[in-house]
Design a protein around this motif. Structure first.
Motif, short mmCIF file in Angstrom:
data_model
loop_
_atom_site.label_atom_id
_atom_site.label_comp_id
_atom_site.label_asym_id
_atom_site.label_seq_id
_atom_site.Cartn_x
_atom_site.Cartn_y
_atom_site.Cartn_z
N GLY A 31 0.85 -0.99 0.16
CA GLY A 31 -0.42 0.22 -0.06
C GLY A 31 0.50 1.03 0.14
N THR A 32 0.23 2.30 0.08
CA THR A 32 0.60 3.52 -0.22
C THR A 32 -0.44 4.54 0.90
OG1 THR A 32 1.92 5.39 -0.63
CG2 THR A 32 -0.38 4.61 -1.87
N VAL A 33 0.03 5.68 1.24
CA VAL A 33 -1.08 7.01 1.30
C VAL A 33 -0.82 8.71 0.05
CG1 VAL A 33 -1.27 7.99 3.35
CG2 VAL A 33 0.12 5.68 4.20
N ILE A 34 -1.64 8.29 0.07
CA ILE A 34 -1.81 9.81 -0.85
C ILE A 34 -1.28 11.15 0.06
CG2 ILE A 34 -3.27 10.81 -2.96
CD1 ILE A 34 -4.20 8.39 -3.64
N ASN A 35 -0.58 11.13 -1.30
CA ASN A 35 -0.06 13.08 -0.18
C ASN A 35 -0.39 13.55 -1.48
OD1 ASN A 35 1.25 15.24 0.89
ND2 ASN A 35 2.59 14.77 0.59
N ASP A 36 -1.83 14.36 -1.81
CA ASP A 36 -2.12 14.95 -2.38
C ASP A 36 -1.33 15.95 -3.45
OD1 ASP A 36 -4.30 16.11 -4.50
OD2 ASP A 36 -5.75 14.95 -3.86
N SER A 37 -0.42 15.54 -4.42
CA SER A 37 -0.35 16.59 -4.92
C SER A 37 -0.46 17.51 -5.87
CB SER A 37 0.92 15.65 -6.24
OG SER A 37 0.80 15.00 -6.97
N TRP A 38 -1.58 17.95 -6.47
CA TRP A 38 -2.73 18.11 -7.42
C TRP A 38 -3.20 19.83 -6.27
CZ3 TRP A 38 -3.23 18.72 -11.85
CH2 TRP A 38 -4.20 20.53 -12.34
N LYS A 39 -3.69 18.89 -5.08
CA LYS A 39 -4.69 19.94 -4.01
C LYS A 39 -3.47 20.51 -3.38
CE LYS A 39 -8.34 17.32 -2.72
NZ LYS A 39 -8.88 16.11 -1.41
N THR B 276 -3.02 19.72 3.18
CA THR B 276 -4.31 18.58 2.99
C THR B 276 -4.06 17.72 3.36
OG1 THR B 276 -2.13 18.08 0.86
CG2 THR B 276 -3.18 19.94 0.38
N ALA B 277 -5.65 17.07 3.04
CA ALA B 277 -5.68 15.10 3.63
C ALA B 277 -4.47 14.14 2.68
CB ALA B 277 -6.67 14.92 4.29
N HIS B 278 -5.07 12.89 3.39
CA HIS B 278 -3.66 11.96 2.65
C HIS B 278 -5.25 10.85 2.58
CE1 HIS B 278 -0.56 13.91 5.06
NE2 HIS B 278 0.28 12.83 4.00
N THR B 279 -5.08 9.88 2.07
CA THR B 279 -5.91 8.96 1.37
C THR B 279 -5.18 7.60 1.20
OG1 THR B 279 -6.60 10.46 -0.01
CG2 THR B 279 -7.69 7.97 0.40
N GLU B 280 -5.63 6.45 2.25
CA GLU B 280 -4.90 5.28 2.29
C GLU B 280 -4.79 4.29 1.38
OE1 GLU B 280 -5.95 2.86 5.36
OE2 GLU B 280 -5.35 4.25 7.21
N VAL B 281 -4.62 3.67 0.20
CA VAL B 281 -4.68 3.57 -1.09
C VAL B 281 -3.84 2.02 -0.89
CG1 VAL B 281 -4.13 2.46 -3.10
CG2 VAL B 281 -4.12 5.76 -1.97
N THR B 282 -4.74 1.03 -0.80
CA THR B 282 -4.45 -1.25 -1.46
C THR B 282 -5.19 -1.08 -2.23
OG1 THR B 282 -6.40 -1.33 0.28
CG2 THR B 282 -4.39 -0.81 1.55
N ILE B 283 -4.98 -2.24 -2.66
CA ILE B 283 -5.78 -2.86 -3.85
C ILE B 283 -7.25 -2.93 -3.77
CG2 ILE B 283 -5.33 -5.76 -2.18
CD1 ILE B 283 -4.28 -5.07 -6.14
N ASP B 284 -7.63 -2.68 -2.68
CA ASP B 284 -9.04 -2.27 -2.53
C ASP B 284 -8.77 -1.89 -2.73
OD1 ASP B 284 -8.90 -5.42 -0.93
OD2 ASP B 284 -8.80 -3.91 1.06
#
Length: 355
Positions: free
Chosen positions: A295-303, A335-343
């Protein structure tokens, strides 16, 4: 005599026509200048080879183009790479100041040198937007035209932990491969003294322990956010510890991908550890999809890019800063983060393609 009078009248008319045409020309230039104004935004980076920073810059440039098409301003974005040199970055700031830039955006090489940058900008009344590398609060409080855009580093560390905790609860054997009741881990840290690196590492481990998971640190080292350095560190750990490491926590995706490269190059490793990063860069999302990263944790580059540009634009056009969305304490945007996994990775892969 009649000819002389006619010539005299003709000569009198010429200056009048010239003056009228000149007045008309001046009106045209004035209208043009009032219609199209120029905004100059200088950007200096600690290192443009950093994949996440490079993505932020590309996004800023794209947002600026869209804004230029919609508005009455010609927007110049000048990006300079300090390549890890604080003295070079200081010179770049001086260059922006001497060329009367409207705003300077700074991704600091060394956060302890913020005061030097602030002094140069303040002397010429040029606002500064710091991003990704946060100055200490005392520096940001030195002037009312200083801003910072970044993310909540604590949340990034906690979300890394959350991904591993969920995997542990779903399939304990997948994480605790040797079955000793604790997780042996390695930590790839960004760089010494970088606030995000320190906080991400600290809060990741705290969150694991808070959830009752026992940990054993096998190795940790700094790889300066770079894939190649992480590959070298991971290769060394493989040779030293074999398959003892069960989880590799990485402060960013580039280093996580570097660790994976080392692991894939070592066929003698029976069970590869789970690798997790932070940032959500496209290559990392692809690795999550492939299964080489858990997994990774999105650090929103666009925001973040949007926030950086919006602050710079408001400052350059003398807009109302209180109208800037998400501005905290008059100078911070996080800015907020988001968890990313295979799901859920497919959703974010699609978003990265759309951009």
């Amino acid at each position: 005599m009649k000819k002389i009078k006619k010539l005299s009248k003709f000569l009198t008319i010429i200056p009048i026509i010239y003056l009228l045409s000149a007045c008309d020309k001046n009106v045209t230039i004035s209208n043009y200048n009032n219609h199209i104004k120029e905004i100059k935004i200088g950007v200096t980076l600690y290192n443009q080879d950093d994949a996440f920073i490079s993505t932020i810059v590309k996004n800023i440039e794209e947002i600026a183009k869209d804004k230029e098409n919609d508005g009455n301003y010609k927007i110049i974005i000048n990006v300079l790479d300090a390549r890890g040199s604080a003295s070079e970055q200081s010179s770049q700031v001086e260059r922006f100041v001497s060329q009367n830039y409207d705003v300077i955006c700074v991704n600091m090489v060394d956060r302890t040198t913020a005061s030097t940058i602030i002094d140069k900008a303040k002397a010429s009344n040029i606002p500064v937007v710091f991003f990704n590398r946060e100055p200490v609060e005392e520096d940001l409080d030195r002037w009312n035209k200083l801003y910072y855009v970044g993310a909540e580093a604590e949340k990034a560390g906690e979300m890394q932990a959350d991904i591993i905790i969920n995997a542990y609860r779903k399939n304990k054997q997948m994480v605790d491969r040797n079955g000793d009741g604790k997780i042996q881990y390695a930590m790839l840290e960004g760089e010494p003294g970088h606030q995000d690196a320190l906080i991400r590492s600290e809060y990741c481990i705290k969150a694991m322990e808070k959830n009752g998971i026992e940990l054993e640190k096998v190795a940790d080292d700094t790889a300066y956010w770079q894939s190649a350095q992480a590959t070298a560190k991971m290769s060394k750990w493989i040779n030293t510890y074999g398959d003892k490491i069960e989880v590799v926590f990485s402060n960013n995706d580039d280093m996580a991908l570097g660790a994976i490269q080392a692991l894939e190059g070592q066929n003698r490793i029976k069970n590869k550890p789970l690798v997790i990063g932070i940032d959500g860069i496209p290559k990392a999302l692809e690795a999550v999809k492939k299964g080489t990263m858990i997994g990774t944790v999105i650090n929103d580059s666009w925001k973040q890019a949007d926030a950086i540009f919006n602050l710079a634009y408001k400052l350059a056009t003398h807009g109302d800063m209180s109208s800037v969305q998400g501005l905290e304490k008059g100078k911070y945007i996080r800015t907020a983060h988001t968890e990313v996994t295979i799901d859920n990775v497919d959703l974010f892969l699609q978003k990265s393609t759309d951009k």
